[in-house]
Design a protein around this motif. Structure first.
Motif, PDB file in Angstrom:
ATOM      1  N   SER A  55       0.835  -1.199   0.000  1.00 17.64           N
ATOM      2  CA  SER A  55       0.000   0.000   0.000  1.00 17.64           C
ATOM      3  C   SER A  55       0.869   1.247   0.000  1.00 17.64           C
ATOM      4  N   ARG A  56       0.245   2.356  -0.297  1.00 16.46           N
ATOM      5  CA  ARG A  56       0.990   3.616  -0.259  1.00 16.46           C
ATOM      6  C   ARG A  56       1.444   3.919   1.167  1.00 16.46           C
ATOM      7  N   ARG A  57       0.581   3.556   2.155  1.00 18.41           N
ATOM      8  CA  ARG A  57       0.914   3.807   3.553  1.00 18.41           C
ATOM      9  C   ARG A  57       2.182   3.035   3.938  1.00 18.41           C
ATOM     10  N   GLY A  58       2.324   1.835   3.341  1.00 21.27           N
ATOM     11  CA  GLY A  58       3.476   1.012   3.682  1.00 21.27           C
ATOM     12  C   GLY A  58       4.769   1.489   3.066  1.00 21.27           C
ATOM     13  N   LEU A  59       4.690   2.311   2.045  1.00 24.55           N
ATOM     14  CA  LEU A  59       5.892   2.789   1.372  1.00 24.55           C
ATOM     15  C   LEU A  59       6.625   3.850   2.184  1.00 24.55           C
ATOM     16  N   VAL A  60       5.908   4.721   2.814  1.00 21.57           N
ATOM     17  CA  VAL A  60       6.477   5.890   3.488  1.00 21.57           C
ATOM     18  C   VAL A  60       6.099   5.845   4.973  1.00 21.57           C
ATOM     19  N   SER A  61       7.049   6.174   5.811  1.00 12.79           N
ATOM     20  CA  SER A  61       6.806   6.098   7.253  1.00 12.79           C
ATOM     21  C   SER A  61       5.804   7.155   7.712  1.00 12.79           C
ATOM     22  N   LEU A  62       5.208   6.912   8.852  1.00 10.85           N
ATOM     23  CA  LEU A  62       4.244   7.842   9.423  1.00 10.85           C
ATOM     24  C   LEU A  62       4.891   9.198   9.690  1.00 10.85           C
ATOM     25  N   THR A  63       6.138   9.204  10.151  1.00 13.23           N
ATOM     26  CA  THR A  63       6.846  10.458  10.441  1.00 13.23           C
ATOM     27  C   THR A  63       6.959  11.317   9.195  1.00 13.23           C
ATOM     28  N   THR A  64       7.351  10.713   8.082  1.00 11.55           N
ATOM     29  CA  THR A  64       7.493  11.460   6.827  1.00 11.55           C
ATOM     30  C   THR A  64       6.148  11.960   6.336  1.00 11.55           C
ATOM     31  N   ARG A  65       5.113  11.119   6.465  1.00 12.99           N
ATOM     32  CA  ARG A  65       3.795  11.556   6.017  1.00 12.99           C
ATOM     33  C   ARG A  65       3.289  12.739   6.836  1.00 12.99           C
ATOM     34  N   ARG A  66       3.572  12.732   8.117  1.00 13.92           N
ATOM     35  CA  ARG A  66       3.179  13.868   8.952  1.00 13.92           C
ATOM     36  C   ARG A  66       3.945  15.126   8.557  1.00 13.92           C
ATOM     37  N   GLN A  67       5.204  14.970   8.205  1.00 14.12           N
ATOM     38  CA  GLN A  67       6.016  16.110   7.787  1.00 14.12           C
ATOM     39  C   GLN A  67       5.472  16.712   6.486  1.00 14.12           C
ATOM     40  N   VAL A  68       5.076  15.855   5.568  1.00 18.20           N
ATOM     41  CA  VAL A  68       4.485  16.334   4.309  1.00 18.20           C
ATOM     42  C   VAL A  68       3.192  17.094   4.603  1.00 18.20           C
ATOM     43  N   ARG A  69       2.376  16.553   5.514  1.00 19.49           N
ATOM     44  CA  ARG A  69       1.119  17.202   5.844  1.00 19.49           C
ATOM     45  C   ARG A  69       1.350  18.577   6.467  1.00 19.49           C
ATOM     46  N   ARG A  70       2.336  18.681   7.377  1.00 23.57           N
ATOM     47  CA  ARG A  70       2.623  19.971   8.023  1.00 23.57           C
ATOM     48  C   ARG A  70       3.088  21.014   7.020  1.00 23.57           C
ATOM     49  N   ASN A  71       3.722  20.599   5.954  1.00 24.78           N
ATOM     50  CA  ASN A  71       4.258  21.530   4.960  1.00 24.78           C
ATOM     51  C   ASN A  71       3.330  21.706   3.756  1.00 24.78           C
ATOM     52  N   GLY A  72       2.107  21.221   3.869  1.00 23.74           N
ATOM     53  CA  GLY A  72       1.184  21.293   2.737  1.00 23.74           C
ATOM     54  C   GLY A  72       0.934  22.703   2.245  1.00 23.74           C
ATOM     55  N   GLY A  73       0.748  23.659   3.170  1.00 28.09           N
ATOM     56  CA  GLY A  73       0.491  25.046   2.767  1.00 28.09           C
ATOM     57  C   GLY A  73       1.654  25.648   2.010  1.00 28.09           C
ATOM     58  N   ASP A  74       2.880  25.421   2.487  1.00 25.62           N
ATOM     59  CA  ASP A  74       4.069  25.946   1.809  1.00 25.62           C
ATOM     60  C   ASP A  74       4.229  25.322   0.428  1.00 25.62           C
ATOM     61  N   LEU A  75       3.941  24.038   0.309  1.00 24.67           N
ATOM     62  CA  LEU A  75       4.047  23.364  -0.984  1.00 24.67           C
ATOM     63  C   LEU A  75       3.025  23.929  -1.975  1.00 24.67           C
ATOM     64  N   ALA A  76       1.823  24.215  -1.507  1.00 23.93           N
ATOM     65  CA  ALA A  76       0.784  24.766  -2.383  1.00 23.93           C
ATOM     66  C   ALA A  76       1.181  26.152  -2.883  1.00 23.93           C
ATOM     67  N   ARG A  77       1.733  26.983  -1.979  1.00 26.73           N
ATOM     68  CA  ARG A  77       2.177  28.325  -2.398  1.00 26.73           C
ATOM     69  C   ARG A  77       3.327  28.220  -3.385  1.00 26.73           C
ATOM     70  N   ALA A  78       4.219  27.301  -3.150  1.00 30.39           N
ATOM     71  CA  ALA A  78       5.344  27.115  -4.068  1.00 30.39           C
ATOM     72  C   ALA A  78       4.864  26.650  -5.442  1.00 30.39           C
ATOM     73  N   ALA A  79       3.842  25.808  -5.460  1.00 36.22           N
ATOM     74  CA  ALA A  79       3.292  25.336  -6.734  1.00 36.22           C
ATOM     75  C   ALA A  79       2.671  26.486  -7.519  1.00 36.22           C
ATOM     76  N   THR A  80       1.950  27.368  -6.820  1.00 35.35           N
ATOM     77  CA  THR A  80       1.343  28.522  -7.487  1.00 35.35           C
ATOM     78  C   THR A  80       2.417  29.452  -8.042  1.00 35.35           C
ATOM     79  N   GLN A  81       3.479  29.684  -7.268  1.00 31.92           N
ATOM     80  CA  GLN A  81       4.584  30.528  -7.727  1.00 31.92           C
ATOM     81  C   GLN A  81       5.271  29.906  -8.943  1.00 31.92           C
ATOM     82  N   ARG A  82       5.356  28.584  -8.948  1.00 24.82           N
ATOM     83  CA  ARG A  82       5.960  27.905 -10.097  1.00 24.82           C
ATOM     84  C   ARG A  82       5.143  28.140 -11.363  1.00 24.82           C
TER      85      ARG A  82
END
Length: 392
Positions: free
Chosen positions: A2-29
């Protein structure tokens, strides 16, 4: 796995915390890399921004393995009108920008042991979001096609009934007919198909032919007839010949050239009347002009054809009594010599007068079908001249 099994919970939480910054960066791109984005209106750019943000949020859900994580929902963040504003290719560029932003931040987001797994997840997501975009556009095209077909049918009906008002012109503009001029209406039998005579098949063939000829067209099936309204026409006969393959074998009639949709009923009326009356001319060509069937149309009861014949033949000849007399005499005579004897003139005089008749009314009495048309016109004129036929 599964996708959950590929990436650790710690990394997934880190991605979630940075979601807003990633969205702004995508718009700037988007702003920095794509010229088409700068040409959008403020509202349209806000829609695209919503899609970019939804793309990041959807990736986080997808990465967590949530059942509701469907890549198509990324594009549901914006109104359906967005599919008319930006193309599928531009949408894929948008999705690629979102994915690239995440990919560039992989090492910051993932634990060292998860870097490779997160990159793999990003690649898998990029593939799925591309498929999601294609599905969204296919669905939008299907809905738009069904709506456009209904709209097209409505406009065709209005043209055929002579009821083209401002609302119909507005609907036609939605189909790209806002500035189309020089129209001609084609009427013929609708081709039979093996798929329960689906009208969409016949209409689709007309549209494909129009695309090949680079001409705007509206088409519809009415009963057994296929009707096409063609714009930007220079030569009605050549245009009708170009669309002949779209119609079933049998008569194909084109109406006269008119200025725009408002006058479309004139061409439509003539084409329909001509299609009904065409069998009256055994050697008729295909396609045939409705104006070449005025005699047959008049006999079939077309009041417009009758009025046109009187106006084009009877009235002009009345201004030249000798030509009118010659026309009537020649139509009752077996040849030039017989006409000359009846009129007590030289045969060359008859030839001269026949030439003048052709110049005045546009019909050559030495051509069998044109002589027939003139005979019908003069017969109508004689009937109208009879005082007993004038209502008191």
């Amino acid at each position: 796995m599964s996708r959950r099994g590929l990436v650790s919970l710690t990394t997934r939480r880190q991605v979630r915390r940075n979601g807003g910054d990633l969205a702004r960066a995508a718009t700037q791109r988007l702003e920095a890399q794509h010229d088409w984005y700068a040409r959008l209106t403020a509202q349209e750019r806000s829609w695209v921004g919503l899609v970019a943000q939804a793309g990041i949020a959807n990736f986080i859900q997808w990465l967590d393995g949530e059942e509701s994580a469907d890549t198509r929902t990324t594009f549901g963040a914006a109104p359906r009108e967005l599919t008319r504003t930006i193309s599928l290719a531009q949408t894929l560029e948008l999705a690629r920008s979102v994915v690239e932003v995440v990919e560039e931040h992989v090492e910051e987001l993932a634990k060292p042991a998860d870097v490779t797994d997160l990159r793999i997840a990003v690649l898998r997501y990029s593939r799925e979001i591309a498929f999601g975009a294609a599905q969204v556009y296919a669905h939008a095209a299907e809905q738009r096609g069904a709506w456009d077909a209904r709209l097209e049918s409505l406009v065709i009906d209005a043209v055929m009934r002579g009821e083209v008002d401002e609302s119909i012109r507005t609907r036609a503009a939605a189909l790209g007919w806002g500035d189309v001029t020089d129209l001609v209406v084609l009427v013929g039998d609708s081709p039979r198909s093996s798929d329960d005579d689906d009208p969409a098949l016949a209409v689709g063939q007309v549209h494909r032919t129009a695309q090949r000829l680079d001409l705007p067209v509206l088409a519809g099936v009415q009963g057994a007839r296929l009707v096409a309204v063609v714009g930007s026409v220079q030569d009605p006969a050549a245009t009708a010949a170009g669309f002949a393959e779209c119609f079933a074998d049998g008569d194909l009639v084109h109406g006269p050239l008119v200025t725009d949709l408002t006058e479309g009923a004139v061409s439509a009326h003539a084409a329909v009347a001509g299609h009904l009356a065409a069998p009256g001319w055994p050697t008729r060509p295909r396609p045939v002009a409705a104006d070449d069937l005025l005699g047959e149309r008049a006999i079939a009861g077309d009041d417009l054809a009758r009025a046109t014949l009187v106006e084009q033949v009877q009235l002009p000849l009345e201004e030249h009594p000798s030509l009118l007399d010659t026309a009537r005499t020649h139509l009752e005579s077996p040849g030039l010599e017989a006409t000359a004897r009846t009129l007590i003139v030289h045969v060359n005089t008859v030839r001269y007068r026949l030439g003048r008749i052709s110049e005045v009314i546009g019909y050559d009495l030495t051509v069998t079908h044109e002589a027939f048309t003139v005979r019908v016109a003069l017969t109508l004129g004689a009937i109208l001249e009879d005082p007993s036929n004038i209502a008191g």
